[in-house]
Enzyme design. Structure first.
Site, PDB file in Angstrom:
ATOM      1  N   HIS A  28      19.061  -5.053 -15.623  1.00 42.20           N
ATOM      2  CA  HIS A  28      18.107  -4.401 -14.719  1.00 42.20           C
ATOM      3  C   HIS A  28      18.635  -3.054 -14.210  1.00 42.20           C
ATOM      4  O   HIS A  28      18.065  -1.994 -14.472  1.00 42.20           O
ATOM      5  CB  HIS A  28      17.848  -5.284 -13.498  1.00 42.20           C
ATOM      6  CG  HIS A  28      17.396  -6.669 -13.777  1.00 42.20           C
ATOM      7  ND1 HIS A  28      16.142  -6.954 -14.240  1.00 42.20           N
ATOM      8  CD2 HIS A  28      18.023  -7.867 -13.632  1.00 42.20           C
ATOM      9  CE1 HIS A  28      16.003  -8.269 -14.363  1.00 42.20           C
ATOM     10  NE2 HIS A  28      17.134  -8.847 -14.006  1.00 42.20           N
TER      11      HIS A  28
HETATM   12  C1  BDR Z   1      17.428  -7.225  -9.297  1.00 37.93           C
HETATM   13  O1  BDR Z   1      17.834  -8.248  -8.395  1.00 37.93           O
HETATM   14  C2  BDR Z   1      19.223  -8.441  -8.464  1.00 37.93           C
HETATM   15  O2  BDR Z   1      19.494  -9.782  -8.684  1.00 37.93           O
HETATM   16  C3  BDR Z   1      19.746  -7.557  -9.553  1.00 37.93           C
HETATM   17  O3  BDR Z   1      20.975  -6.978  -9.160  1.00 37.93           O
HETATM   18  C4  BDR Z   1      18.682  -6.497  -9.710  1.00 37.93           C
HETATM   19  O4  BDR Z   1      18.891  -5.407  -8.847  1.00 37.93           O
HETATM   20  C5  BDR Z   1      16.645  -7.838 -10.432  1.00 37.93           C
HETATM   21  O5  BDR Z   1      15.505  -8.490  -9.948  1.00 37.93           O
END
Ligand code: BDR
Ligand code: CA
Length: 311
Positions: free
Chosen positions: A244
């Site tokens: 992500h």
């Molecule tokens: C986002 O949520 C967190 O768990 C990850 O770091 C990322 O920023 C993904 O949904």
């Protein structure tokens, strides 16, 4: 002729994917990391701050200052994700202890002061977690808005289901009120939602290519990814972990990797069952964000592996 590096502030809640994003950023001459600000999210403060300091120690970049930010979202209690990231937030690697301390300035003040000291349109903010610090900075000093070139945020989910509730992505779910403040601030905003990050899956062959570099940084990065991928592989029955947060940094380095379209984006702040749902309603107003929906995944992973391998 090479461009001068883009100066960025990374606002983050490490988190293994935040960690990969930070490592890619500090390895890349196309960006200059002016500061790292931390926000409670994946795990509470002070863990996220310690993790940021440890990652900089791992990368040998203790020259980059870390500023501790908000302890909780604007209105809601803090919701954390140890069930994804492990109790430390960066399970899977044995990171070195920090060798320098956190700066005494609060993250919100660092963001405000940096913006006020800059010419218009010169600061790029890269929030990789809940938008609490960014919303607080805008609320504290609205004069920062014209100073900001762009906010590049990993968060939200549009056509893709949520990863925290059926409709809400984690960063939007944790602080939807902060997201509302940012969406309605007039700041140029680019959003990297699950719609694109679920196309940026790090398959075993990518992790192996990373581990092949056999450096302490590559070993730690591969270890973190191998821990973190378990949650998504089980939940979505896929073969790799979504990267992500590295999407934001990769975009700073090479925007041609991504594509998206401008829309009027809103976030639900009122209905408990759908709180944190980000949605598009172009009839409700002018476009306030570019929503990124596609990535050239192979070129993206070449970049991630090569940059981390260079540390
Ligand atoms: C986002 O949520 C967190 O768990 C990850 O770091 C990322 O920023 C993904 O949904
Ligand atoms: Ca994050």
């Amino acid at each position: 002729m090479s461009r001068s590096p883009r100066r960025i502030i990374i606002d983050t809640d490490p988190g293994q994917d935040d960690a990969i994003a930070i490592l890619v950023a500090v390895a890349s001459r196309e960006v200059e990391v002016d500061a790292i600000t931390t926000v409670a999210g994946n795990v509470p403060q002070p863990l996220v701050t310690d993790n940021a300091l440890s990652l900089l120690a791992l990368a040998g970049r203790q020259d980059i200052r870390v500023y501790r930010g908000c302890e909780r979202p604007l209105l809601r209690p803090l919701y954390t994700a140890e069930y994804v990231h492990g109790p430390s937030g960066v399970d899977g690697a044995d990171l070195p202890d920090p060798t320098v301390g956190v700066h005494s300035t609060h993250a919100v003040d660092l963001i405000v002061d940096t913006c006020l000291a800059s010419d218009d349109g010169m600061v790029t903010l890269c929030p990789l977690g809940p938008l609490t610090n960014i919303a607080m900075a805008i609320a504290k000093e609205p004069a920062i808005v014209p100073k900001i070139a762009e906010i590049l945020w990993m968060g939200g989910a549009f056509d893709e289901p949520g990863n925290t509730t059926e409709v809400a992505e984690f960063n939007a779910y944790v602080d939807p009120h902060a997201a509302h403040v940012v969406f309605t601030s007039g700041v140029p905003l680019t959003i990297f939602p699950l719609d694109v990050t679920h196309k940026a899956l790090m398959f075993p062959r990518h992790v192996e290519a990373l581990a092949d570099h056999a450096t302490p940084v590559a070993d730690a990065a591969a270890g973190m990814i191998r821990f973190y991928e378990k949650y998504d592989i089980d939940k979505y029955e896929i073969e790799g972990a979504p990267m992500h947060d590295p999407c934001v940094i990769a975009y700073c380095i090479d925007p041609t990797l991504f594509s998206g379209t401008p829309h009027h984006v809103l976030v639900d702040t009122t209905h408990e069952e759908t709180i944190g749902n980000t949605y598009i309603d172009d009839s409700a107003g002018e476009a306030n964000a570019t929503v990124i929906t596609d990535v050239d995944a192979e070129r993206f992973f070449d970049l991630v592996v090569q940059r981390i391998g260079s540390l």
